[in-house]
Write an enzyme that holds these catalytic residues in place. Structure first.
Site, PDB file in Angstrom:
ATOM      1  N   PRO A 154       0.838  -1.208   0.000  1.00 52.29           N
ATOM      2  CA  PRO A 154       0.000   0.000   0.000  1.00 52.29           C
ATOM      3  C   PRO A 154       0.876   1.262   0.000  1.00 52.29           C
ATOM      4  CG  PRO A 154      -0.684  -1.537   1.728  1.00 52.29           C
ATOM      5  CD  PRO A 154       0.579  -2.088   1.140  1.00 52.29           C
ATOM      6  N   ASP A 185      14.492   2.906   6.635  1.00 48.10           N
ATOM      7  CA  ASP A 185      13.621   2.268   5.639  1.00 48.10           C
ATOM      8  C   ASP A 185      14.435   1.580   4.547  1.00 48.10           C
ATOM      9  OD1 ASP A 185      11.645   3.439   7.106  1.00 48.10           O
ATOM     10  OD2 ASP A 185      10.572   4.295   5.399  1.00 48.10           O
TER      11      ASP A 185
HETATM   12  O1  PMV Z   1       6.442   6.413   7.954  1.00 44.60           O
HETATM   13  P1  PMV Z   1       7.653   5.612   7.838  1.00 44.60           P
HETATM   14  O2  PMV Z   1       7.450   4.168   8.130  1.00 44.60           O
HETATM   15  O3  PMV Z   1       8.439   5.850   6.592  1.00 44.60           O
HETATM   16  O4  PMV Z   1       8.587   5.984   9.045  1.00 44.60           O
HETATM   17  C1  PMV Z   1       9.200   7.188   9.267  1.00 44.60           C
HETATM   18  C2  PMV Z   1      10.128   6.946  10.398  1.00 44.60           C
HETATM   19  C3  PMV Z   1      10.688   8.194  11.029  1.00 44.60           C
HETATM   20  O5  PMV Z   1      11.516   7.750  12.101  1.00 44.60           O
HETATM   21  C4  PMV Z   1       9.583   9.055  11.594  1.00 44.60           C
HETATM   22  C5  PMV Z   1      11.503   8.998  10.044  1.00 44.60           C
HETATM   23  C6  PMV Z   1      12.820   8.361   9.653  1.00 44.60           C
HETATM   24  O6  PMV Z   1      13.419   8.878   8.697  1.00 44.60           O
HETATM   25  O7  PMV Z   1      13.288   7.426  10.288  1.00 44.60           O
END
Ligand code: PMV
Length: 312
Positions: free
Chosen positions: A99, A150
């Protein structure tokens, strides 16, 4: 034809604090993935690349695309990395079951699958570390200061312990556990939540630093418990992490409604996952109770639920 895939991902512990140098834990979600196929095509000249992503209605030649478009960007970065400036004419087809814009790493997985399929097709596969670094360049388009968690978890496709500036460590899972990932349906751009936390930190650095430190301590405990198979400890750690995420103001009523519903239906613990303000929450559950928790989440307004087992 060369095909490559990359999985989705979810952050278990430590989001936001990870941007400020604390560790965090994320796991791949193999049930969903991005798949990219590269084929050699007959075209009138070298170097023409056709890009097709039916899911988002994209059907274009690379040279006609905005060069800052994430897909165009990762194709150029990959070709540049492997030093091929005049590739044969190619067709790149992108599809994904992840998603979009919900914290499951869809954009990152597409980047990684493009890097892999393109470099493999041209006979120059890249090491994982470099794949992750290239994908990180595209993350920066989405928000200026990504922590890098990520691209790391999606590239390594293993549970990881991640700290900015350090090599990622793969967590060996002592005992499998079951997670439910559930979407509020409220789209929440990561950049907005990251910026909100940044303003809070600038206004009150001492409070925010101590909250980040506390999150970092929970992450260390969670890693310890995951490695030793102490699944019963993970639920309370999620609940504690959620309290700290509320304190940095990234919770929201729709997230809280799902978190409450999961806990009331017997989840061991629950928290928001990723940027917050909307997007996904996660709950750790007894697999025998997963169905009941999913049902409760849907009744509380979840637009989707995904049950997954975290294994080695
Ligand atoms: O929304 P996501 O799963 O891409 O997570 C962002 C995670 C944060 O810690 C808020 C930002 C980051 O760059 O790690």
């Amino acid at each position: 034809m060369t095909t490559a895939r990359a999985p989705g991902k979810i952050i278990l512990f430590g989001e936001h604090a990870v941007v400020y140098g604390q560790p965090a834990i994320a796991v791949p979600i193999h049930q969903v993935s991005a798949i990219v196929e590269v084929t050699s095509i007959s075209a009138s000249r070298l170097g023409v690349i056709h890009v097709e992503a039916p899911d988002i209605g994209l059907d274009s030649w690379l040279h006609e695309m905005d060069q800052d478009q994430p897909l165009a960007r990762i194709i150029h970065l990959t070709l540049n990395e492997i030093g091929i400036h005049d590739p044969p004419a190619l067709g790149i087809t992108i599809s994904s079951s992840i998603p979009i814009a919900s914290g499951l790493g869809s954009g990152t997985a597409v980047s990684v699958a493009i890097i892999r399929s393109l470099s493999n097709h041209l006979g120059q596969s890249l090491p994982l570390k470099r794949q992750s670094e290239l994908a990180y360049e595209v993350e920066k388009i989405h928000h200026g200061t990504p922590s890098g968690i990520d691209n790391t978890v999606v590239t390594y496709a293993k549970p990881i312990f991640y700290k900015r500036g350090c090599d990622p460590e793969i967590i060996s899972i002592g005992a499998p556990f079951t997670l439910i990932i559930s979407d509020t349906g409220v789209q929440s751009p990561t950049a907005v939540a990251v910026e909100k936390v940044r303003r809070g930190w600038q206004d009150d650095p001492n409070i925010y630093e101590s909250l980040f430190d506390e999150i970092g301590r929970l992450v260390l405990q969670a890693r310890y418990s995951m490695e030793r198979g102490q699944v019963n400890k993970l639920g309370p750690l999620m609940d504690q992490n959620q309290v700290l995420l509320e304190a940095i103001h990234v919770n929201s009523p729709p997230l809280q409604a799902l978190i409450n519903a999961a806990r009331e239906a017997g989840a061991y613990g629950a928290k928001l996952s990723g940027a917050g303000l909307g997007g996904n929450m996660i709950a750790i559950v007894d697999p025998l109770n997963a169905h009941a928790v999913e049902k409760a989440l849907k009744q509380a307004g979840a637009v989707s639920t995904l049950t997954t087992e975290v294994i080695e």
